[in-house]
Motif scaffolding. Sequence first.
Motif, PDB file in Angstrom:
ATOM      1  N   ASP A 163       0.832  -1.210   0.000  1.00 23.94           N
ATOM      2  CA  ASP A 163       0.000   0.000   0.000  1.00 23.94           C
ATOM      3  C   ASP A 163       0.864   1.257   0.000  1.00 23.94           C
ATOM      4  OD1 ASP A 163      -2.615  -0.996  -0.135  1.00 23.94           O
ATOM      5  OD2 ASP A 163      -2.662  -1.407   2.010  1.00 23.94           O
ATOM      6  N   ASP A 164       1.987   1.224   0.723  1.00 25.04           N
ATOM      7  CA  ASP A 164       2.893   2.371   0.723  1.00 25.04           C
ATOM      8  C   ASP A 164       3.579   2.531  -0.637  1.00 25.04           C
ATOM      9  OD1 ASP A 164       2.468   3.458   3.246  1.00 25.04           O
ATOM     10  OD2 ASP A 164       4.032   2.266   4.212  1.00 25.04           O
ATOM     11  N   VAL A 165       3.874   1.407  -1.293  1.00 25.43           N
ATOM     12  CA  VAL A 165       4.453   1.467  -2.642  1.00 25.43           C
ATOM     13  C   VAL A 165       3.467   2.127  -3.590  1.00 25.43           C
ATOM     14  CG1 VAL A 165       5.296   0.121  -4.606  1.00 25.43           C
ATOM     15  CG2 VAL A 165       5.892  -0.568  -2.272  1.00 25.43           C
ATOM     16  N   ALA A 166       2.233   1.669  -3.570  1.00 29.95           N
ATOM     17  CA  ALA A 166       1.219   2.218  -4.470  1.00 29.95           C
ATOM     18  C   ALA A 166       1.014   3.711  -4.230  1.00 29.95           C
ATOM     19  CB  ALA A 166      -0.099   1.465  -4.295  1.00 29.95           C
ATOM     20  N   GLY A 186      10.472   0.947   3.592  1.00 34.19           N
ATOM     21  CA  GLY A 186       9.633   0.887   4.774  1.00 34.19           C
ATOM     22  C   GLY A 186      10.171   1.772   5.894  1.00 34.19           C
ATOM     23  N   PRO A 187       9.393   1.933   6.960  1.00 35.58           N
ATOM     24  CA  PRO A 187       9.785   2.845   8.033  1.00 35.58           C
ATOM     25  C   PRO A 187      10.865   2.315   8.968  1.00 35.58           C
ATOM     26  CG  PRO A 187       7.685   1.806   8.567  1.00 35.58           C
ATOM     27  CD  PRO A 187       8.036   1.379   7.165  1.00 35.58           C
ATOM     28  N   THR A 188      11.164   0.999   8.877  1.00 32.64           N
ATOM     29  CA  THR A 188      12.079   0.391   9.846  1.00 32.64           C
ATOM     30  C   THR A 188      13.188  -0.379   9.148  1.00 32.64           C
ATOM     31  OG1 THR A 188      10.170   0.068  11.314  1.00 32.64           O
ATOM     32  CG2 THR A 188      12.197  -1.091  11.888  1.00 32.64           C
ATOM     33  N   THR A 237       4.789   4.425   5.966  1.00 37.33           N
ATOM     34  CA  THR A 237       4.340   4.598   7.354  1.00 37.33           C
ATOM     35  C   THR A 237       3.839   3.302   7.988  1.00 37.33           C
ATOM     36  OG1 THR A 237       2.107   5.187   6.604  1.00 37.33           O
ATOM     37  CG2 THR A 237       3.688   6.990   6.907  1.00 37.33           C
ATOM     38  N   ILE A 238       3.633   2.266   7.182  1.00 36.61           N
ATOM     39  CA  ILE A 238       3.055   1.019   7.689  1.00 36.61           C
ATOM     40  C   ILE A 238       4.174   0.098   8.175  1.00 36.61           C
ATOM     41  CG2 ILE A 238       1.617  -0.986   7.132  1.00 36.61           C
ATOM     42  CD1 ILE A 238       0.418   0.718   4.828  1.00 36.61           C
ATOM     43  N   TRP A 243       1.037  -4.221   9.274  1.00 41.25           N
ATOM     44  CA  TRP A 243       0.648  -4.829   8.008  1.00 41.25           C
ATOM     45  C   TRP A 243       0.172  -6.262   8.249  1.00 41.25           C
ATOM     46  CZ3 TRP A 243       2.495  -9.215   5.579  1.00 41.25           C
ATOM     47  CH2 TRP A 243       2.009  -9.432   4.280  1.00 41.25           C
ATOM     48  N   LEU A 244       0.907  -6.990   9.070  1.00 43.30           N
ATOM     49  CA  LEU A 244       0.549  -8.385   9.348  1.00 43.30           C
ATOM     50  C   LEU A 244      -0.798  -8.473  10.054  1.00 43.30           C
ATOM     51  CD1 LEU A 244       1.731 -11.236   8.965  1.00 43.30           C
ATOM     52  CD2 LEU A 244       2.703 -11.049  11.272  1.00 43.30           C
TER      53      LEU A 244
END
Length: 250
Positions: A163-166, A186-188, A237-238, A243-244
Motif C-alpha cells: 500500500d505504501d508502494v502504491a 519501509g519505516p524500519t 508509514t506502515i 501490516w501483518l
Amino acid sequence: MKIVVIGGTGLIGSKLVKKLGEHGHEAVAAAPNTGVDTLTGEGLAEVLKGAQVVIDVSNSPSFEREAVMKFFQTSTGNLLAAEAAAGVGHHVAVSIVGTERMPENDYFAAKIAQEKLIEKSGIPFSLVHSTQFFEFARGIADEGTVDGKVHIAPVLFQPIAGDDVAKAVGRTAVGTPLNGRIEIAGPTTYRMDEFFRKALAAWGDTREVVTDPQARYFGSVPGERSLVPGDGAQLGTITYRDWLDQSTAK
C-alpha cells in the motif's frame, strides 16, 4: 487524467488503479487478462489513446536469465514505442533498490536494461526504486530454506508495504516527471536474519532461521547495504507488525 497501469491487475497495479480512481483519475488496468499484452503489442495502441501517463508495474513470469531479460527488453520496447505514437507525456516504472549493486543478479540485470531503454526513449520519465515488499516475505523464507532451516544473510533490510508502494508511485505519476529516480522503503531498518526470526515467530512457523553470510538472495549474495536505500529515501508509514495484523484480519 487518464493513467494506464501496465500490470494493473497485479499486487501493486490493482492497488494503484483503486487509489488513482479514488482521487478522480481515469485509471485503466492493462494486462493480458484485460486484452493488453506488452510482449506482443496486442491492445497497446487502443488502451493508450488519450493517456497522459503510463505506469509500468508489470513483471516477468520467469526469473530465468534469458527469459527475464527478454521480457523486460521486449515489453518495455513495445510499450515505449506505443507511448511515443500516442503522445504519452510521462512514463513511470517501478524498479528495485540496489539493482546497480548486484549486476550479476539475472533479475537485477534485466531491470537495469529496462531502465536504460526508458532513459534513452525521449519520453519524460520517473523511476521509483523500491525495497522488497512485505507481501513477499514468506516467499523469501521458502526460497532460503535448506533441509528445513531458513538461511538468511545478516545484512540490512528495509521492506515496505504494498500500500505504501502504491501511494508513492501514484503520487509520482501525477507529478512532474523526474527524468531520474527516487527511492522508497519501509519505516524500519532491520538485520535481515533478525527480521525473519521475528516474522516466522509471528507466523507461527517453527522453522529455525540460520544466520548465513553466504545465503543467497534471488541468486546473489547481498552485501551489507545492497538491499537498503541511500539518504533521502521516501519512507512508508506502515510497519510490518501493523501490516501483518491488517492482513490476518481480512
